[in-house]
Design an enzyme around this catalytic site. Structure first.
Site, short mmCIF file in Angstrom:
data_model
loop_
_atom_site.label_atom_id
_atom_site.label_comp_id
_atom_site.label_asym_id
_atom_site.label_seq_id
_atom_site.Cartn_x
_atom_site.Cartn_y
_atom_site.Cartn_z
N HIS A 138 0.78 -1.33 -0.21
CA HIS A 138 -0.11 0.32 0.19
C HIS A 138 0.88 1.24 -0.06
CE1 HIS A 138 -2.63 3.23 1.52
NE2 HIS A 138 -3.40 2.69 0.52
N GLU A 165 -3.67 3.21 -7.40
CA GLU A 165 -3.88 4.06 -6.29
C GLU A 165 -2.36 5.19 -6.59
OE1 GLU A 165 -5.90 3.46 -2.91
OE2 GLU A 165 -4.11 2.23 -2.63
P1 PGA Z 1 -8.94 7.31 0.36
O1 PGA Z 1 -7.64 6.22 0.78
O2 PGA Z 1 -10.28 6.43 -0.59
O3 PGA Z 1 -8.91 7.22 1.39
O4 PGA Z 1 -8.60 8.52 -0.50
C1 PGA Z 1 -7.53 5.06 -0.50
C2 PGA Z 1 -7.00 4.24 -0.50
O5 PGA Z 1 -5.75 4.73 0.92
O6 PGA Z 1 -6.79 2.71 -0.71
#
Ligand code: PGA
Length: 258
Positions: free
Chosen positions: A97, A169
């Site tokens: 992550h 992401e």
């Molecule tokens: P967020 O987090 O939707 O609060 O931006 C996404 C994540 O870290 O998976």
């Protein structure tokens, strides 16, 4: 029929009691949605895993862990072993992550060891990748994603693709200070990711779901999910209230005609 993925990482939020209450409520609110259409998963804190696992029907909500060590046991203070995850009946683990990479300094080589270890223990590995704002500014987003995929999935046999998931992401899109990617930008990057996965695993790569995450919210969920290369939404803040997440899922499903 294409299956859509909806999931949330609870990060370092929610106590054990809050987690089980959230899961119970989310399971109740969504139990009429056929799981052949969606895969719903939640990734709680380590301390919640055992009770979360006991309190929820895994057929309704799949549970995962936020991280894992690449060894079964040893002198790794503060780490969690794949055997410990198996004990809590986890079969999904998130690896790499953005916060692990950028707050705790994890590198692609470590993510690769974790992916290999997860597969060796029968766990599905959700590898998170994403470029920084600087990478984007220099126009090297696709190159960064390719490197994270090629290193993260280095020496992974195509026989394992059924146990690989990817979350795209972008670092600049995550959290309270993040700006969500536009649907067009996300689709373009998902296209690059899928191209790279195909180079690595051939046709079988189509089995790997690629989810978008980073400031997904009720206003942008629909335009993201309708993109052809986006297979699901990985949601943070906007999913942490069960009723809001249920609504986001249903609106997204409607948008794709489910
Ligand atoms: P967020 O987090 O939707 O609060 O931006 C996404 C994540 O870290 O998976």
């Amino acid at each position: 029929m294409k299956k859509y993925y909806f999931g949330s990482n609870l990060k370092m939020y929610k106590t054990i009691r809050e987690t089980t209450a959230y899961l119970t409520s989310l399971a109740e609110l969504t139990n009429d949605i056929g799981r052949e259409k969606i895969e719903l998963f939640i990734i709680p804190s380590y301390t919640s895993l055992e009770q979360a696992s006991a309190s929820v029907d895994h057929g309704l909500i799949r549970l995962g862990a936020q991280n894992m060590c690449w060894e079964e046991q040893g002198q790794f203070t503060g780490e969690i072993s794949p055997l410990m995850l198996q004990e809590t009946e986890m079969d999904l683990v998130m690896i790499g992550h953005s916060e692990r990479r950028h707050v705790f300094g994890e590198r692609d080589e470590e993510e690769n060891r974790k992916v290999k270890c997860a597969l060796d223990h029968g766990l599905t590995a959700l590898l998170c990748i994403g470029e920084t704002a600087e990478d984007k500014q220099y126009g090297v987003g696709p190159e960064v994603l390719r490197m994270q995929l090629k290193k993260g999935f280095h020496e992974i046999d195509s026989a394992s693709v059924g146990k690989l998931w990817v979350a795209y992401e972008p670092v600049w899109s995550i959290g309270v200070n993040g700006t969500p990617a536009t649907a067009e930008y996300a689709e373009k990057m998902h296209g690059e990711i899928k191209k790279c996965l195909e180079e690595m695993f051939g046709e079988k790569s189509r089995e790997i779901p690629v989810l978008y995450g980073g400031s997904v919210n009720p206003d942008n969920g629909e335009e993201l999910i309708v993109q052809p290369s986006i297979d699901g939404l990985f949601v943070g803040r906007a999913a942490w209230q069960a009723d809001r997440f249920n609504e986001l899922i249903r609106n997204a499903m409607k948008a794709v005609g489910l």
